[in-house]
Design a protein around this motif. Sequence first.
Motif, PDB file in Angstrom:
ATOM      1  N   THR A  87       0.867  -1.381   0.068  1.00 56.44           N
ATOM      2  CA  THR A  87      -0.135  -0.144   0.012  1.00 56.44           C
ATOM      3  C   THR A  87       0.740   1.418   0.184  1.00 56.44           C
ATOM      4  O   THR A  87       0.299   2.491   0.099  1.00 56.44           O
ATOM      5  CB  THR A  87      -0.985   0.112   1.136  1.00 56.44           C
ATOM      6  OG1 THR A  87      -0.106  -0.066   2.217  1.00 56.44           O
ATOM      7  CG2 THR A  87      -1.782  -1.163   1.162  1.00 56.44           C
ATOM      8  N   ASN A  88       2.032   0.999  -0.170  1.00 63.15           N
ATOM      9  CA  ASN A  88       2.857   2.455  -0.153  1.00 63.15           C
ATOM     10  C   ASN A  88       2.573   3.066  -1.228  1.00 63.15           C
ATOM     11  O   ASN A  88       2.846   2.605  -2.524  1.00 63.15           O
ATOM     12  CB  ASN A  88       4.602   1.902  -0.441  1.00 63.15           C
ATOM     13  CG  ASN A  88       5.374   3.278  -0.060  1.00 63.15           C
ATOM     14  OD1 ASN A  88       5.634   4.027  -1.058  1.00 63.15           O
ATOM     15  ND2 ASN A  88       6.102   3.085   0.983  1.00 63.15           N
ATOM     16  N   ARG A  89       2.269   4.441  -1.164  1.00 62.15           N
ATOM     17  CA  ARG A  89       1.747   5.158  -2.152  1.00 62.15           C
ATOM     18  C   ARG A  89       2.704   5.597  -3.229  1.00 62.15           C
ATOM     19  O   ARG A  89       2.670   5.748  -4.565  1.00 62.15           O
ATOM     20  CB  ARG A  89       0.870   6.330  -1.451  1.00 62.15           C
ATOM     21  CG  ARG A  89      -0.438   6.441  -0.974  1.00 62.15           C
ATOM     22  CD  ARG A  89      -1.100   7.341  -0.569  1.00 62.15           C
ATOM     23  NE  ARG A  89      -0.654   7.867   0.492  1.00 62.15           N
ATOM     24  CZ  ARG A  89      -1.254   9.158   0.803  1.00 62.15           C
ATOM     25  NH1 ARG A  89      -2.219   9.929   0.350  1.00 62.15           N
ATOM     26  NH2 ARG A  89      -0.579   9.723   1.832  1.00 62.15           N
ATOM     27  N   ILE A  91       5.540   3.932  -3.927  1.00 57.97           N
ATOM     28  CA  ILE A  91       5.745   2.817  -4.910  1.00 57.97           C
ATOM     29  C   ILE A  91       4.738   2.532  -5.871  1.00 57.97           C
ATOM     30  O   ILE A  91       4.927   2.232  -6.972  1.00 57.97           O
ATOM     31  CB  ILE A  91       5.982   1.389  -4.051  1.00 57.97           C
ATOM     32  CG1 ILE A  91       7.140   1.717  -3.025  1.00 57.97           C
ATOM     33  CG2 ILE A  91       6.070   0.402  -4.890  1.00 57.97           C
ATOM     34  CD1 ILE A  91       8.355   2.093  -3.888  1.00 57.97           C
ATOM     35  N   ARG A  92       3.348   2.792  -5.432  1.00 55.59           N
ATOM     36  CA  ARG A  92       2.350   2.555  -6.312  1.00 55.59           C
ATOM     37  C   ARG A  92       2.407   3.422  -7.537  1.00 55.59           C
ATOM     38  O   ARG A  92       2.126   3.422  -8.876  1.00 55.59           O
ATOM     39  CB  ARG A  92       0.953   2.572  -5.691  1.00 55.59           C
ATOM     40  CG  ARG A  92       0.805   1.439  -4.528  1.00 55.59           C
ATOM     41  CD  ARG A  92       0.920  -0.010  -5.250  1.00 55.59           C
ATOM     42  NE  ARG A  92       0.115  -0.074  -6.319  1.00 55.59           N
ATOM     43  CZ  ARG A  92      -0.337  -1.363  -7.004  1.00 55.59           C
ATOM     44  NH1 ARG A  92       0.569  -2.324  -6.344  1.00 55.59           N
ATOM     45  NH2 ARG A  92      -0.928  -1.491  -7.883  1.00 55.59           N
ATOM     46  N   SER A 119       6.677  -8.191  -1.106  1.00 53.46           N
ATOM     47  CA  SER A 119       7.443  -6.883  -0.823  1.00 53.46           C
ATOM     48  C   SER A 119       8.729  -7.559  -0.047  1.00 53.46           C
ATOM     49  O   SER A 119       9.831  -7.494  -0.256  1.00 53.46           O
ATOM     50  CB  SER A 119       6.789  -6.132   0.073  1.00 53.46           C
ATOM     51  OG  SER A 119       5.991  -5.454  -0.500  1.00 53.46           O
ATOM     52  N   GLY A 210      10.236  -0.035   7.416  1.00 59.49           N
ATOM     53  CA  GLY A 210       9.384  -1.042   6.805  1.00 59.49           C
ATOM     54  C   GLY A 210      10.025  -2.365   6.881  1.00 59.49           C
ATOM     55  O   GLY A 210       9.283  -3.268   7.319  1.00 59.49           O
ATOM     56  N   HIS A 217      16.604   0.875   4.076  1.00 61.23           N
ATOM     57  CA  HIS A 217      16.134   1.045   5.541  1.00 61.23           C
ATOM     58  C   HIS A 217      17.322   0.933   6.500  1.00 61.23           C
ATOM     59  O   HIS A 217      17.519   1.408   7.419  1.00 61.23           O
ATOM     60  CB  HIS A 217      15.017   0.079   5.699  1.00 61.23           C
ATOM     61  CG  HIS A 217      13.852   0.494   4.837  1.00 61.23           C
ATOM     62  ND1 HIS A 217      12.597  -0.241   4.950  1.00 61.23           N
ATOM     63  CD2 HIS A 217      13.586   1.253   3.917  1.00 61.23           C
ATOM     64  CE1 HIS A 217      11.865   0.164   4.060  1.00 61.23           C
ATOM     65  NE2 HIS A 217      12.423   0.988   3.390  1.00 61.23           N
TER      66      HIS A 217
END
Length: 229
Positions: A87-89, A91-92, A119, A210, A217
């Motif tokens: 749901t990472n905006r 990445i989408r 992921s 994440g 990260h």
Amino acid sequence: MRVNPDPAGTAADSPTGRARVVDIARAAGVSTATVDRVLNKRPGVRDATVQRVLKAAGELDYLPEQALYAALAPQPLRLSVLLPAGTNRFIRMLGDMVGYSQEHWAPFNVRCRVEFIESFDPHELAAALRRHGKRSDGIAVMALEHPAVREAVTELAAQGVSVITLISDLSNSPRVAYIGLDNRAAGRTAGYLIGRFIGARSAQVALIAGSLSYRAHEEREAGFLHVID
């Protein structure tokens, strides 16, 4: 278009006066079998020979002009982009932008596809790399820091498939380039800003990532802790 070689005839023998495969072979200095492979777009013929055969076919008016242009056109550059599902905006949005840009890449003879991968599953990502490597000239991937992914990238490099890492790099791998932030610097910047907000008072700070399976990260955490500590 399927072409059948006719080594016995020539343009003079043809009732229509149209050039035949043997005429093209003679003009190009190759065999009729080679002409057949070129005109039917089968592999196994050197690029220089392909161009010579097509040039002869054009000069003899064997191919219509439109068909000749199509035959001379280079194969498209095939690119794949592998991104983590979720749901990472950002990445989408990145995946959507690649899809929306197809019409802008068409004049440059580039075709690109996007696939979203589970992921945090390095083995699924490695399998996707190998799968796309069979039909792509280059792959851009947000890489997981894992031996299985590194091995897949190494195999692709040996096969001549270029791999670029996006957002998160892959250490000790033959990837061509990395596109993304200096993640240690980003972590240090975050640590500096938190320190400014807290000031001289004692406080507890929660660091949320994440997944440390992504080198990006891990590097941001290291940069953050370097400043906070």
